[in-house]
Motif scaffolding. Structure first.
Motif, PDB file in Angstrom:
ATOM      1  N   TRP A 157      -0.825  -5.158   3.604  1.00 18.77           N
ATOM      2  CA  TRP A 157      -0.335  -4.512   2.382  1.00 18.77           C
ATOM      3  C   TRP A 157      -1.355  -4.660   1.250  1.00 18.77           C
ATOM      4  N   GLN A 158      -1.903  -5.841   1.105  1.00 18.71           N
ATOM      5  CA  GLN A 158      -2.864  -6.106   0.039  1.00 18.71           C
ATOM      6  C   GLN A 158      -4.120  -5.249   0.186  1.00 18.71           C
ATOM      7  N   SER A 175       2.275   2.398  -2.336  1.00 15.75           N
ATOM      8  CA  SER A 175       2.801   1.045  -2.453  1.00 15.75           C
ATOM      9  C   SER A 175       2.657   0.506  -3.868  1.00 15.75           C
ATOM     10  N   HIS A 176       3.341  -0.605  -4.094  1.00 15.54           N
ATOM     11  CA  HIS A 176       3.354  -1.253  -5.398  1.00 15.54           C
ATOM     12  C   HIS A 176       3.295  -2.771  -5.212  1.00 15.54           C
ATOM     13  N   TRP A 204      -2.100   7.221  -2.029  1.00 17.26           N
ATOM     14  CA  TRP A 204      -2.765   7.303  -0.727  1.00 17.26           C
ATOM     15  C   TRP A 204      -2.945   8.770  -0.329  1.00 17.26           C
ATOM     16  N   HIS A 226       6.145  -1.350   1.513  1.00 21.85           N
ATOM     17  CA  HIS A 226       6.201  -0.572   0.280  1.00 21.85           C
ATOM     18  C   HIS A 226       5.840  -1.449  -0.910  1.00 21.85           C
ATOM     19  N   HIS A 227       6.315  -2.691  -0.916  1.00 27.27           N
ATOM     20  CA  HIS A 227       5.890  -3.635  -1.950  1.00 27.27           C
ATOM     21  C   HIS A 227       6.217  -5.064  -1.560  1.00 27.27           C
ATOM     22  N   ARG A 271      -4.294  -2.352   0.971  1.00 24.91           N
ATOM     23  CA  ARG A 271      -4.010  -0.973   0.582  1.00 24.91           C
ATOM     24  C   ARG A 271      -3.472  -0.868  -0.846  1.00 24.91           C
ATOM     25  N   ASN A 272      -3.562  -1.958  -1.623  1.00 28.07           N
ATOM     26  CA  ASN A 272      -2.979  -1.939  -2.954  1.00 28.07           C
ATOM     27  C   ASN A 272      -3.858  -2.729  -3.922  1.00 28.07           C
ATOM     28  N   ARG A 273      -4.448  -2.042  -4.891  1.00 27.51           N
ATOM     29  CA  ARG A 273      -5.356  -2.699  -5.832  1.00 27.51           C
ATOM     30  C   ARG A 273      -4.640  -3.727  -6.701  1.00 27.51           C
ATOM     31  N   GLY A 309       2.069   2.973  -8.966  1.00 27.91           N
ATOM     32  CA  GLY A 309       1.872   3.094  -7.531  1.00 27.91           C
ATOM     33  C   GLY A 309       0.434   3.365  -7.130  1.00 27.91           C
ATOM     34  N   GLU A 310       0.089   2.853  -5.956  1.00 23.81           N
ATOM     35  CA  GLU A 310      -1.203   3.146  -5.337  1.00 23.81           C
ATOM     36  C   GLU A 310      -1.101   4.494  -4.642  1.00 23.81           C
TER      37      GLU A 310
END
Length: 466
Positions: free
Chosen positions: A232-233, A428-429, A396, A354-355, A235-237, A393-394
């Protein structure tokens, strides 16, 4: 709110809980924290650094307290809902009515506050304590801890747990320690297909069973979710920014609150089955109301403490059945959760979570992340006992095959299809959460708005300015 919780109700064998605040228990824990901060400068320094550099509170990191045994403290703990369990000569008090650290009473004149970290080695390195602190527990042990400071009768410790809530860790043999690393790598590299979900679930189950055979269920669960957080990390800044801030103090993600997965209706029972094979128990059900069009099953692992929020499109009448285990029939339309899964894939597979929701000082975390270029959405819960918001949100990219399929089934419009192709869709968040008074539940009144606000059809319009 009162200090009791309603008795669990049962719908077709599934427990349904109504959590309430526990202000008296919260006040006792706050009193203990205040005492430790006053009596140990190292604890006070850590608390200040955690708030100023990570937006978290000391409370968010406490694993447990150790106190001298005595009738007065035992009575006070019992009076506010803590229940004792005798482990050898140690009385361990835990509060089943709320989310609190445990309190261990020993027959010795000593007090200890132990904080939870992902790795005591990383914590000691970040704190500049490698040469002075001694680590208890060899690499591979299910529990490792280190003394950070000792001031008089007060001790400050850091502890890492690998699926073990006991007082004394279990040491793996060298062969099993190697196996643990091998299984972790297998989880990190597991197949996450976008268009063959049954194969993806089957592969995950096979890897889980192999790890359970070598390591046991609890250690397997711990390793599996460490891998999930890393995926998850990646894909999420916002996650990477906050993780770096917490790693600067050597903390890791030990302040995680719950892991949220989105699932299609067709694969929801398979998702729950995997989690149950890892040792999770179904806790309360969640339903935000008929206008929301979705529900969730909350699951909790009794040993690792990991909590899962599993989302799925559903109707009000389906809440009355065992929707977590019985197949949900197909629908002709997609809600927010179902569309997200069609665009990005199952959260358990290609999309990732998702988060992740972690525990913070709400205002400090939001303002500090804003300074790092990470904006937050409008809070969807703003109570004194529970505050929540998503980071923005990130976005994609979306596979053309997924868009073409949705368009052919008339589940999205041509304009939406073109927007998804050109802009992508929010994936994701990171969720910022603050809990007070031990409140362990979730907000069922403000979630309609945040689900609406995270619908890919709404967000894509905002991204393109239409």
């Amino acid at each position: 709110m009162s200090t009791s919780t309603t008795a669990p109700k049962t719908v077709e064998g599934i427990a349904d809980f109504h959590w309430e605040c526990q202000p008296e228990a919260g006040a006792l824990i706050a009193e203990l924290l205040h005492s430790f901060r006053n009596d140990c400068p190292a604890i006070e320094a850590f608390a200040r650094a955690a708030l100023e550099r990570t937006g978290t509170r000391l409370l968010d990191w406490v694993d447990h307290f150790e106190l001298p045994n005595g009738d007065e403290i035992a009575k006070r703990l019992t009076a506010v809902g803590f229940v004792p369990t005798l482990t050898g000569k140690v009385a361990v008090f835990a509060n089943p009515l709320g989310l609190f650290p445990s309190v261990e009473l020993y027959e010795q004149n000593r007090r200890c506050l132990a904080i939870k970290v992902d790795s005591v080695v990383e914590f000691l390195a970040a704190q500049g304590l490698l040469e002075t602190a001694r680590i208890e527990g060899s690499p591979g042990t299910s529990i490792r801890r280190a003394k950070i400071a000792v001031i008089g009768d007060v001790e400050f410790d850091a502890i890492e747990r690998h699926g073990d809530r006991s007082l004394a860790g279990i040491t793996l043999s060298p062969e099993h320690a190697v196996a643990a690393q091998r299984h972790f790598e297998a989880f990190r590299l597991r197949p996450r297909p976008l268009d063959d979900e049954p194969a993806g679930f089957a592969a995950a189950l096979s890897l889980i069973e192999a790890a359970k055979h070598d390591l046991g269920q609890n250690r397997t669960c711990h390793l599996f979710f460490e891998g999930e957080r890393r995926y998850w990390q990646s894909r999420n800044r916002a996650a990477r920014v906050q993780k770096a801030r917490q790693d600067a103090l050597g903390l890791g993600w030990a302040n995680h609150d719950h892991h949220t997965y989105r699932s299609s209706r067709s694969h929801f029972p398979a998702l729950i089955a995997v989690f149950e094979r890892l040792g999770f128990h179904c806790r309360e059900r969640f339903y935000a109301g008929p206008e929301a069009g979705w529900g969730a099953q909350v699951l909790e692992h009794p040993q690792t403490g990991i909590v899962i929020f599993a989302d799925v499109d559903m109707s009000p009448e389906e809440l009355l059945g065992d929707f977590s285990h019985n197949p949900l029939p197909p629908r002709d339309e997609l809600g927010t959760v179902g569309l997200w899964c069609r665009l990005h894939g199952e959260a358990f597979l290609n999309a990732g979570m998702h988060h992740l929701e972690a525990q913070f000082d709400f205002d400090a975390a939001c303002s500090q992340l804003a300074c790092e270029g990470v904006k937050s959405m409008k809070p969807f819960t703003n109570f004194s006992f529970l505050r929540q918001c998503f980071t923005e949100g990130e976005v994609w990219p979306v596979c053309s095959k997924q868009i073409d399929s949705l368009l052919a089934e008339e589940l999205i419009s041509r304009d939406q299809a073109e927007q998804f192709r050109s802009v992508g869709a929010v994936g994701s968040h990171l969720e910022i959460l603050e809990r007070n008074d031990g409140y362990k539940g979730f907000n069922q009144t403000g979630v309609n708005e945040i689900i609406r606000d995270t619908d890919p059809r709404r967000l894509v319009r905002e991204l393109v300015g239409v």
